[in-house]
Design a protein around this motif. Sequence first.
Motif, mmCIF file in Angstrom:
data_model
loop_
_atom_site.group_PDB
_atom_site.id
_atom_site.type_symbol
_atom_site.label_atom_id
_atom_site.label_comp_id
_atom_site.label_asym_id
_atom_site.label_seq_id
_atom_site.Cartn_x
_atom_site.Cartn_y
_atom_site.Cartn_z
ATOM 1 N N ASP A 99 -0.460 -6.566 8.354
ATOM 2 C CA ASP A 99 0.494 -7.475 7.712
ATOM 3 C C ASP A 99 -0.203 -8.543 6.892
ATOM 4 O O ASP A 99 0.363 -9.076 5.949
ATOM 5 C CB ASP A 99 1.379 -8.132 8.780
ATOM 6 C CG ASP A 99 2.209 -7.097 9.525
ATOM 7 O OD1 ASP A 99 2.609 -6.112 8.885
ATOM 8 O OD2 ASP A 99 2.427 -7.280 10.737
ATOM 9 N N THR A 100 -1.419 -8.917 7.273
ATOM 10 C CA THR A 100 -2.186 -9.937 6.542
ATOM 11 C C THR A 100 -3.519 -9.326 6.119
ATOM 12 O O THR A 100 -4.563 -9.623 6.697
ATOM 13 C CB THR A 100 -2.418 -11.179 7.414
ATOM 14 O OG1 THR A 100 -3.060 -10.771 8.625
ATOM 15 C CG2 THR A 100 -1.121 -11.878 7.727
ATOM 16 N N LYS A 101 -3.483 -8.480 5.136
ATOM 17 C CA LYS A 101 -4.661 -7.728 4.701
ATOM 18 C C LYS A 101 -5.617 -8.632 3.931
ATOM 19 O O LYS A 101 -5.202 -9.395 3.062
ATOM 20 C CB LYS A 101 -4.220 -6.562 3.818
ATOM 21 C CG LYS A 101 -5.334 -5.613 3.421
ATOM 22 C CD LYS A 101 -5.834 -4.787 4.573
ATOM 23 C CE LYS A 101 -6.865 -3.754 4.143
ATOM 24 N NZ LYS A 101 -7.428 -3.017 5.260
ATOM 25 N N VAL A 102 -6.909 -8.538 4.250
ATOM 26 C CA VAL A 102 -7.940 -9.275 3.514
ATOM 27 C C VAL A 102 -8.337 -8.453 2.294
ATOM 28 O O VAL A 102 -8.556 -7.246 2.377
ATOM 29 C CB VAL A 102 -9.167 -9.531 4.419
ATOM 30 C CG1 VAL A 102 -10.237 -10.275 3.650
ATOM 31 C CG2 VAL A 102 -8.751 -10.328 5.641
ATOM 32 N N LYS A 103 -8.431 -9.107 1.131
ATOM 33 C CA LYS A 103 -8.711 -8.403 -0.115
ATOM 34 C C LYS A 103 -10.200 -8.160 -0.348
ATOM 35 O O LYS A 103 -10.578 -7.365 -1.192
ATOM 36 C CB LYS A 103 -8.128 -9.189 -1.290
ATOM 37 C CG LYS A 103 -6.610 -9.287 -1.253
ATOM 38 C CD LYS A 103 -6.073 -10.052 -2.453
ATOM 39 C CE LYS A 103 -4.552 -10.141 -2.400
ATOM 40 N NZ LYS A 103 -4.015 -10.904 -3.563
ATOM 41 N N THR A 104 -11.077 -8.847 0.380
ATOM 42 C CA THR A 104 -12.522 -8.676 0.208
ATOM 43 C C THR A 104 -12.963 -7.340 0.795
ATOM 44 O O THR A 104 -12.628 -7.010 1.932
ATOM 45 C CB THR A 104 -13.285 -9.820 0.898
ATOM 46 O OG1 THR A 104 -12.801 -11.067 0.413
ATOM 47 C CG2 THR A 104 -14.772 -9.723 0.620
#
Length: 659
Positions: free
Chosen positions: A187-192
């Motif tokens: 639900d809170t995906k990190v883009k790095t």
Amino acid sequence: MSDSNKENKSNLPKFKFSSYWIYGAIFIVIIAVQFFSSGDLASKSISKNKFEEILRDNDIKEIVVINKDVAQLFLTAEALKKTKHAKQTSTTFYRPGSPVYEYNFGDLRTFEENIATIKKENNLIVDVDNKESTSIFDAILGFLPFIILIAVWLFFMRRMSGAGGGAGGGGQIFSIGKSKAKLFDKDTKVKTTFENVAGLEGAKEEVQEIVDFLKNPDKYTSLGGKIPKGALLVGPPGTGKTLLAKAVAGEADVPFFSLSGSDFVEMFVGVGASRVRDLFKQAAQKSPSIIFIDEIDAIGRARGKNNMTGGNDERENTLNQLLTEMDGFGTDVNVIVLAATNRADVLDSALMRAGRFDRQIYVDLPNINERKEIFEVHIKPLKLADDVKIGFLAQQTPGFSGADIANMCNEAALIAARTGKKAIHHQDFLDAVDRIVGGLEKKNKVITPKEKKVIAFHEAGHATVSWMLEHAAPLVKVTIVPRGQSLGAAWYLPAERMIVQTEQMLDEMCATMGGRAAEKVMFNKISTGALSDLEKVTKQARAMITVYGLNEEVGNITYYDSSGNDAFVKPYSEETGRKIDKEISKMIETQYQRAIDLLENNKEKLTLLADLLLEKEVIFKDDLQEIFGKRPFGEAEEVEHETIKEVLEKPAVDNTPEA
């Protein structure tokens, strides 16, 4: 509805309900009830003469004395019909049966005697009554200090509990032992991702393997292997340890808990250990998962080193709980712990053993190829001119970390904007290096012509000696523009060696002493300007003798202890100490005399270089070649660094193999 109206509507502040509004509404209702229910609002305060006049006219039906201070006057039915009282009884606040007038009489005994006298003189019948009355508003004012104390206590309790911080905390005091870790999942995906991490190929390979462990555990456990419990990222500040952990969070399809070591530290006893338990409980519920603890040295320091803190040290309790959770009974869940620190030497040995942190991944300072990749990442958002040479900038920044390179790119953009340029040129990057390494240019520093001449010969001495020595770093430029604490500087392009030989270190020491040697040769005097040079060569000579064993007199022995346990113990005798001091002095003086001899043989060229430096203030490698000619050593040919324009214009190469 038009798009503009929709946009304006979306920009309006959203309505948010607050529990404090209820308290405010209750307070307003209490004040309103008190305000409108009180008959005192219709009462008009009168003077003594007016009171006695109304009393003698027999208009008063009853006098009520409130709190022995104020008299409320109730009029008879006949008096209420009189014209002189009509103005007071016709107001909005007046209600039938309420007092019409108020009289603040002062002393009660005198007031009663005065009433008795007037009643006797005029044969009046007036009732006098005494009442004690307290309003709700007065009661609130009486309890106001206690209300304020309770409100302040509740406010600080909410602040101490983190105001909702922590998993399932709800902002209450009972959640203070809950973990403060941030959870990153689907639900809170990190883009790095790993594509955003330039260089660090070895570290990325090991970390990618950990991600693969969690994605495909059967691939490894089918052969009887066990998934590692933890990996420790170790390296200097700014090398990308936290960035690497963010990339793991972005690449892994498993829940990722992120927090700092200081998040376990709290003023209450037992909170740190409680938060560790709660963290691993949450991670186990979402297994397989990853926990990342940044700056783990905040809680992972070696135990028992400082006995002054006593046996019940809160930090040690937190560390003990972490050790138990990482490798104790019932730790068979798929939870991997990643941690980062730049002070691995202070960590507890129990934390570093196999079974807890199985792997130590060293994130070193980037080499020249990795620096080039890092530059390519950080220049993407910048507007560059065609003359920028990325390869040359990578060569110009030995010892720079990824954070330093990011800072340099930003500084170059600021310098270009400050001078009104439309794009960032190569010179702006070089100025940014000067700004970061040397400091801000001191344009207002007053230097006399004599001092400037000494500085010019000092820097020319460095340049001359380094040019004449085979193993000294090749010079890039020399400047006598004061920056930071320095009055001048010589910039070199050092070779990145894996090992350093004795001759190479001695040549570097000789080049460092070239500045003071030039002052001695030209003026037969020396100054305090060589302080940093002397500090550098003294440390270098001491390291050669006591650390690397490069001195024949002392021998092949080292007094260096990598564990750091010799801080308060001298590992050699007094006699050996005297021998070391003697050899350090002998080594430095030998290189100093060697520099003097070199400058004596090239005195004319030294003078030409110093005069050119006084004239231009900044000279480059080409200027040295005109004076000295090419360096008298067989050097490898310099690599031509392509500019941004040349890279863009280069035709594509077809790498398809022939049939």
